[in-house]
Motif scaffolding. Structure first.
Motif, PDB file in Angstrom:
ATOM      1  N   ASN A 263     -20.309   7.066   2.208  1.00 20.79           N
ATOM      2  CA  ASN A 263     -19.724   6.795   0.525  1.00 20.79           C
ATOM      3  C   ASN A 263     -17.653   6.593   1.295  1.00 20.79           C
ATOM      4  OD1 ASN A 263     -21.092   6.780  -1.807  1.00 20.79           O
ATOM      5  ND2 ASN A 263     -21.166   8.360  -1.552  1.00 20.79           N
ATOM      6  N   ARG A 264     -16.785   5.915   1.007  1.00 26.13           N
ATOM      7  CA  ARG A 264     -15.864   5.664   1.310  1.00 26.13           C
ATOM      8  C   ARG A 264     -15.436   7.061   0.340  1.00 26.13           C
ATOM      9  NH1 ARG A 264     -13.947   0.749   4.578  1.00 26.13           N
ATOM     10  NH2 ARG A 264     -12.994   3.363   5.392  1.00 26.13           N
ATOM     11  N   HIS A 265     -14.345   7.293   1.100  1.00 25.07           N
ATOM     12  CA  HIS A 265     -13.042   8.831  -0.154  1.00 25.07           C
ATOM     13  C   HIS A 265     -11.544   8.209   0.369  1.00 25.07           C
ATOM     14  CE1 HIS A 265     -13.973   9.378   4.224  1.00 25.07           C
ATOM     15  NE2 HIS A 265     -12.910   9.838   4.727  1.00 25.07           N
ATOM     16  N   GLU A 266     -11.458   7.026   1.485  1.00 24.79           N
ATOM     17  CA  GLU A 266     -10.058   6.659   1.181  1.00 24.79           C
ATOM     18  C   GLU A 266      -9.908   5.994   0.171  1.00 24.79           C
ATOM     19  OE1 GLU A 266     -12.557   5.187   3.356  1.00 24.79           O
ATOM     20  OE2 GLU A 266     -12.024   6.201   5.355  1.00 24.79           O
ATOM     21  N   ARG A 267      -8.051   6.207   0.554  1.00 23.34           N
ATOM     22  CA  ARG A 267      -7.633   5.173  -0.750  1.00 23.34           C
ATOM     23  C   ARG A 267      -7.367   3.918  -0.503  1.00 23.34           C
ATOM     24  NH1 ARG A 267      -2.598   4.770  -3.415  1.00 23.34           N
ATOM     25  NH2 ARG A 267      -2.966   4.910  -5.685  1.00 23.34           N
ATOM     26  N   PHE A 268      -7.772   2.751  -1.359  1.00 22.59           N
ATOM     27  CA  PHE A 268      -7.139   1.860  -0.911  1.00 22.59           C
ATOM     28  C   PHE A 268      -5.914   1.299  -2.347  1.00 22.59           C
ATOM     29  CE2 PHE A 268     -10.622   1.980   1.453  1.00 22.59           C
ATOM     30  CZ  PHE A 268     -10.830   1.731   2.579  1.00 22.59           C
ATOM     31  N   ASP A 269      -4.869   0.396  -1.568  1.00 19.55           N
ATOM     32  CA  ASP A 269      -4.026   0.266  -2.401  1.00 19.55           C
ATOM     33  C   ASP A 269      -3.314  -0.782  -2.755  1.00 19.55           C
ATOM     34  OD1 ASP A 269      -1.934   0.527  -4.061  1.00 19.55           O
ATOM     35  OD2 ASP A 269      -0.966   1.533  -2.919  1.00 19.55           O
ATOM     36  N   GLU A 270      -2.558  -1.932  -3.452  1.00 20.56           N
ATOM     37  CA  GLU A 270      -2.590  -3.487  -3.075  1.00 20.56           C
ATOM     38  C   GLU A 270      -1.183  -3.362  -4.431  1.00 20.56           C
ATOM     39  OE1 GLU A 270      -5.235  -5.517  -6.465  1.00 20.56           O
ATOM     40  OE2 GLU A 270      -4.989  -3.680  -6.922  1.00 20.56           O
ATOM     41  N   ILE A 271      -0.032  -4.502  -3.201  1.00 24.74           N
ATOM     42  CA  ILE A 271       0.927  -4.695  -3.538  1.00 24.74           C
ATOM     43  C   ILE A 271       1.233  -6.265  -3.613  1.00 24.74           C
ATOM     44  CG2 ILE A 271       2.281  -2.638  -3.170  1.00 24.74           C
ATOM     45  CD1 ILE A 271       3.262  -3.714  -0.764  1.00 24.74           C
ATOM     46  N   PHE A 272       1.532  -6.617  -4.023  1.00 20.23           N
ATOM     47  CA  PHE A 272       1.513  -8.234  -4.972  1.00 20.23           C
ATOM     48  C   PHE A 272       3.768  -8.104  -5.146  1.00 20.23           C
ATOM     49  CE2 PHE A 272      -2.089  -7.139  -7.022  1.00 20.23           C
ATOM     50  CZ  PHE A 272      -2.571  -8.105  -6.396  1.00 20.23           C
ATOM     51  N   PRO A 273       4.452  -8.362  -3.433  1.00 14.99           N
ATOM     52  CA  PRO A 273       5.866  -8.724  -3.741  1.00 14.99           C
ATOM     53  C   PRO A 273       6.293  -9.681  -3.613  1.00 14.99           C
ATOM     54  CG  PRO A 273       5.285  -7.561  -1.554  1.00 14.99           C
ATOM     55  CD  PRO A 273       3.491  -7.520  -2.374  1.00 14.99           C
ATOM     56  N   LYS A 274       7.302 -10.145  -4.913  1.00 13.55           N
ATOM     57  CA  LYS A 274       8.280 -11.810  -4.104  1.00 13.55           C
ATOM     58  C   LYS A 274       9.066 -11.528  -3.469  1.00 13.55           C
ATOM     59  CE  LYS A 274       7.153 -14.327  -8.847  1.00 13.55           C
ATOM     60  NZ  LYS A 274       5.998 -12.965  -9.256  1.00 13.55           N
ATOM     61  N   THR A 275       9.380 -12.677  -2.437  1.00 16.17           N
ATOM     62  CA  THR A 275      10.945 -12.362  -1.978  1.00 16.17           C
ATOM     63  C   THR A 275      10.478 -13.680  -1.600  1.00 16.17           C
ATOM     64  OG1 THR A 275      11.505 -11.829   0.662  1.00 16.17           O
ATOM     65  CG2 THR A 275       9.202 -12.677   0.259  1.00 16.17           C
ATOM     66  N   GLU A 276      12.303 -14.041  -0.743  1.00 14.48           N
ATOM     67  CA  GLU A 276      12.563 -15.362  -0.606  1.00 14.48           C
ATOM     68  C   GLU A 276      11.804 -16.086   0.879  1.00 14.48           C
ATOM     69  OE1 GLU A 276      15.840 -14.309  -1.748  1.00 14.48           O
ATOM     70  OE2 GLU A 276      14.904 -14.935  -4.310  1.00 14.48           O
ATOM     71  N   VAL A 277      12.288 -15.140   2.122  1.00 19.51           N
ATOM     72  CA  VAL A 277      11.972 -15.772   3.038  1.00 19.51           C
ATOM     73  C   VAL A 277      10.450 -14.216   3.119  1.00 19.51           C
ATOM     74  CG1 VAL A 277      12.578 -15.787   5.503  1.00 19.51           C
ATOM     75  CG2 VAL A 277      13.854 -17.007   4.010  1.00 19.51           C
TER      76      VAL A 277
END
Lengths: 85, 974
Positions: B154-168
């Motif tokens: 069983n996975r016990h780790e934490r997974f995350d996600e982010i959706f940043p915006k940028t110019e370059v």
């Protein structure tokens, strides 16, 4: 989702925020004299253009407006700003 | 622990902090900053695992995870690349694909059977006779594999996600990438910089040579990195692997979390306006016999083992290289104490004279125009044969390390996966981008540049160009930067040389899939003669390394073998993800996000057992008796209270509100009156029923209506969609979360309400189907509708959400003497079923139209001008005979109900299915509703229910009239 859509109210936003509303097929036909075939064509048949297509989008996670826009189906890129201003 | 070099300025391990891991049950120590691979290597472990097909021993080769050589099982997770995973205390590490141990693998004999397994043997030999295939497959799967899966893992780790915006977005944190990021950020645009190693610096990071101003490259890297990390407009993601690039410059990546980060891995999706690809190069693998024997490694790998991790990679080495950085590595490693038997350089000329001087000064035997042809030694390198390129001279050397590299290969994946094109370049021997994706720039070594000043200048230029695309006017500066770059040394010379004079039987072009030069030749002879076909036939480049090792070597070798023109050479396609990642990383945080009604906590306290229902969590039961007998009987005999807040609630108003309602509702909405509720339904354009609910008129062109729970989220969209061409003026407000709903049902329900309000709620004041505003306890405004879903005297109270708990408490208190009790969604389900009321989605499916479920009475056909959604299709199907119709059924066996969804069959085929069926406590027997073919829909027909695992014993049922309970409706109209 790589697609971006330009909402006439909120501007250019991620495709995630929108729901696709299908090809633009014009207003609902008059019911008088409709054959089952004609009706079925209107509801279910699509042109499936490989190229530029006028289509409807709904800004579901935004302002809640339905609008039409043009998209190149071969590149999956919006080709100009949306029509409704 | 082996002696580690300490006090090197380039070290990335902290030699004062120890880390201890377990490998094969034994403890091994290393330092903080070690990867699992460097820790094991420092402890003398050379064989990390066995290869997929031939069980050949495999060891450290590149340090950047381009092949599966260091795939190990770490803490029960198979196929982790030990060279990319930082060592942490307590890690439990095992080798993969071995029977015995990596050192002594009992399957090792397979290596000798390679003659029996030519390219494509899988397709040729294993399918005849067909019966043999399952047997053969099992054996092959046993012998060939990558790790074992722990079924209880069983996975016990934490997974995350982010959706940043940028110019370059800059991909690659080496000198070119850092220069680009700084330049762009200095021009006032936001920059995101991705770097796959845990630190910035790239190609400079471990090198002690100096640039023209006399600065050490490694210290230059650190100065640049400090600047980058301190820059307020640059967001740096280290230990982050770019995995995908899509149109509109959407870049996806994932980041490994350090020990202090809150996530194990996190998915990053970057929306950038422009992109700079500064991914640099990997080393071009040199192909010779046993070129993957443990002890053979690339120049950068050997150099970095020493400079970054403080490990001298061997005692005595032979170098077979094809570029100046190989010479540089040899000189530096010699100075660090490595004995070098000889350096074979596949180039005849073109070397850096300064480096040649250094080699000469150290008396290292140096042979231009020679190349390694065979590594010797059974499990690890004990020697190597080196010969001239034409194969005329061959000499054998004794050594425990062969440093082998044919040159450099640019990392072009980020360009090609976004539809960029590559073209072979004669001068550099590289596949250089010929068509770049929109708003994408390349910088640094990917262009073939090698001179530090040129690399930085190209980064600067790319940074300026990227910033210009974000709306900055930089024409002059771009011209200046271009001029500066033009004055600096251009791309370095290279060749397409990948292999010397070898037979190819044990010369591996792809390590992951055990594909040899011989296999490639076999494929070409069979007619699979272009890289894309060879890849599929031999599986070269399809392993976990995603073509890292064979990527550009395969087309180069094929071209050489077929004596093809350079124009025609094309590398195989790469596809995302460029670096393998966990599906859990893509899944991200994986919250179970559900909405809660205002009464959630109260019902939980009252013993409610919750179930997911659409976007909501609702109390389904109030005891462990899932038949809900007590809840049901209390509603039938006393009074029950149910939280119905999930119901969709809407107001529509404006001059064209009625027109919009006429469009979407199937009934004649002109008939909707103030003070009365009307039950009606919505269909789709196929006439199939999608929603039902009640509607009342609040004022002229002002209506309030409810929808089913599941439709609440899409009702605004639906109504606006079907009126989008009309330009009508109306406002639509979703009140679902603003109002809570209390359903009070049972013969005592009126008495309960009487106690909390002074207003008249008698049958005359509020008859069945009536609606009226009430104030309870002098304070709380409540809309009361008199409905009868469960078939009893029943009220639906619409209460502002913030008042819900107070209203609920008042009703409970008032209802005490009338035995008021909670009832849940399941009890309601049974109660309404007994009454023959449908729940859409349960008594209907996608093909079910309005008339199929006996609701044709709602349909008003004389409003053609309204163009009502569903009207045309209903008219056209009204006389269809081949439809499923809703009927009531009663089981012959009164003791037990089959499950919902069981099919109804005859001798030959399925004739329908059971929608809802329960043992009833209100009436006799087991009753329910079913959708059956029209010929079976007549009352009295006997039908047969097929249950899962009934073994052919069908249960008999009879079609009976509905409703089962209180057919005249006396109780709900009481």
């Amino acid at each position: 989702m790589a697609l971006t859509i330009t909402c006439p109210v909120c501007g250019k936003r991620d495709g995630y925020e929108f729901r696709y509303g299908g090809e633009d097929k014009g207003p609902r036909p008059d019911e008088e004299g409709l054959t089952p075939e004609n009706w079925c064509d209107y509801v279910h048949m699509n042109d499936c253009v490989a190229g530029i297509q006028k289509e409807w989008w709904y800004h579901r996670d935004g302002c809640g407006v339905w609008f039409s826009t043009h998209r190149d189906t071969t590149t999956n890129l919006e080709i100009s700003d949306s029509e409704v201003k | 622990m082996m002696n580690r070099l300490k006090n090197l300025p380039t070290l990335r391990v902290n030699t004062s902090e120890k880390v201890s891991v377990t490998y094969r049950g034994k403890q091994y120590e290393g330092f903080k900053g070690d990867t699992v691979a460097s820790l094991l290597y420092a402890n003398g472990i050379r064989i990390f695992g066995r290869s997929l097909k031939y069980h050949r021993p495999r060891g450290l080769y590149s340090l950047d995870g381009e092949c599966s050589n260091t795939c190990m099982q770490i803490d029960d997770i198979p196929n982790e690349r030990a060279e990319n995973i930082p060592a942490r205390d307590g890690m439990n590490i095992r080798e993969q694909n071995v029977k015995g141990s990596a050192e002594k693998d009992m399957m090792g004999f397979i290596d000798k059977l390679d003659w029996a397994m030519p390219a494509g043997f899988y397709y040729h030999t294993m399918h005849r006779p067909a019966k043999m295939w399952p047997v053969a497959m099992k054996q092959i799967r046993k012998a060939a594999g990558l790790g074992t899966l722990n079924q209880n893992f069983n996975r016990h780790e934490r997974f995350d996600e982010i959706f940043p915006k940028t110019e370059v977005c800059v991909i690659g944190g080496g000198p070119a990438g850092m220069a680009a990021a700084l330049e762009a950020a200095d021009k006032g645009v936001r920059v995101i910089l991705l770097e796959s190693r845990p630190w910035l610096g790239g190609f400079y990071e471990y090198r002690t040579s100096v640039d023209e101003s006399g600065n050490f490259l490694y210290s230059k890297a650190r100065t640049l990195a400090e600047k980058v990390e301190a820059h307020p407009d640059i967001r740096v993601f280290k230990h982050t692997f770019m995995v995908g690039a899509y149109n509109n410059n959407l870049i996806t990546a994932f980041q490994r979390g350090g020990e202090t980060e809150s996530f194990h891995e996190r998915y990053i999706e970057i929306r950038a306006q422009s992109v700079v690809v500064a991914t640099g190069c990997i080393e071009r693998p040199l192909i010779f016999e046993n070129n993957e024997r443990p002890g053979v490694m690339q120049a950068g790998c050997a150099h970095r083992l020493c400079r970054t991790y403080g490990i001298l990679p061997g005692k005595a080495a032979v170098f077979s290289i094809g570029h100046d950085t190989g010479l540089e590595a040899a000189v530096d490693l010699f100075d660090m104490g490595l004995k070098i038997a000889c350096i074979a350089d596949l180039r005849e000329d073109g070397q850096d004279p300064e480096l040649l001087e250094k080699v000469k000064g150290r008396k290292i035997p140096y042979y231009p125009g020679r190349v390694a042809t065979e590594a010797l030694g059974k499990k690890r390198v004990t020697g190597v044969k080196v010969g001239t390129i034409d194969g005329t001279v061959e000499e054998t050397y004794t050594c425990d390390l062969v440093v082998a590299s044919a040159g450099f290969t640019p990392v072009t994946g980020p360009i090609t996966i976004n539809q960029g094109k590559l073209k072979f370049d004669e001068h550099t021997g590289f596949f250089l981008p010929s068509v770049l994706p929109d708003k994408t720039h390349v910088a640094g070594r990917i262009n073939g540049l090698g001179n530090p000043a040129s690399i930085e200048a190209s980064g600067k230029l790319a940074g300026l160009r990227a910033a210009a695309e974000c709306g900055k006017d930089l024409t002059g500066e771009i011209d200046e930067a271009q001029g500066e770059l033009n004055d600096l040394p251009g791309p370095q010379r290279g060749s397409k040389f990948v292999t010397g004079p070898v037979s190819g039987r044990k010369s591996y072009i792809c390590f992951d899939e055990d594909t040899t030069i011989k296999n490639i030749k076999q494929a070409i002879r069979k007619g699979f003669d272009v890289p894309e076909l060879i890849k599929r036939y031999t599986s070269a480049g399809t392993g976990p390394g995603q073509g890292g090792i064979p990527g550009h070597n395969l087309p180069l070798f094929t071209a050489k073998f077929k004596a093809e023109e350079n124009e025609k050479i094309r590398p195989t396609n790469q596809r995302p993800p460029l670096v393998p990642l966990f599906l859990s990383t893509y899944a991200g945080t994986n919250h179970d996000m559900a909405k809660r009604t205002p009464m959630h906590d109260r019902q939980k306290k009252d013993g409610g057992i919750f179930r997911r229902l659409g976007v909501w969590r609702r109390a389904r039961y109030f005891s462990n008796d899932f038949s809900c007998r007590k809840e049901i009987e209390n509603v039938r005999n006393n009074v029950g209270i149910l939280d119905g807040s999930t119901l969709g609630k809407f107001r529509i108003h404006g001059p064209d509100a009625l027109k919009a309602l006429q469009r979407v509702y199937i009934s004649n909405m002109e008939k909707v009156k103030q003070g009365r509720v009307k039950y009606t339904a919505m269909c789709n354009d196929d006439g199939c029923v999608i929603d039902d609910g009640v509607i009342t008129k609040l004022a002229e062109n002002d209506y309030f209506f409810t929808t089913s729970t599941g439709r609440a989220g899409s009702t605004v969209e639906w109504i606006r969609y079907h009126t989008r061409f009309d330009g009508w003026d109306f406002n639509l407000v979703n009140l679902t979360d603003a109002l809570g709903v209390i359903n009070l049902s049972g013969p005592n329900s009126r008495k309960v309400i009487e106690k909390v309000t002074d207003q008249d709620i008698s049958d005359q004041a509020l008859p069945f189907s009536g609606v009226k505003e009430y104030t309870i306890s002098d304070d709380i405004p409540v809309t009361v509708m008199r409905l009868g879903f469960v078939g009893e005297l029943s009220y639906e109270l619409h209460v502002p959400s913030s008042y819900m708990e107070s209203a609920w408490d008042l009703l409970l208190e008032a209802g005490k003497e009338f035995h008021i009790k909670n009832f849940g969604v399941e009890a309601q389900n049974v109660l309404r079923m007994e009454k023959g009321h449908v729940i859409l989605g349960q008594e209907s499916e996608q093909r079910t139209n309005l008339t199929d479920i006996n609701m044709g009475f709602l349909w008003y056909r004389k409003k053609k001008e309204a163009k009502t959604v569903g009207n045309v299709a209903l008219e056209q199907t009204v006389n269809d005979t081949g439809r499923l119709k809703l009927v009531g059924i009663k089981m012959k066996d009164p003791s037990r109900a089959p499950g919902d969804g069981c099919v109804i069959v005859d001798d030959t085929r399925v004739r329908g299915y059971v929608c809802t069926i329960r043992k009833s406590f209100s009436v006799e027997g087991v009753i329910g509703m079913a959708l059956v073919e029209q010929p079976l829909a007549k009352n009295g027909t006997t039908v047969f229910v097929y249950e899962d695992e009934c073994k052919g014993n069908l249960s008999e049922a009879q079609v009976v009239p509905m409703p089962f309970y209180d057919p005249e409706g006396k109780r709900m109209k009481a």
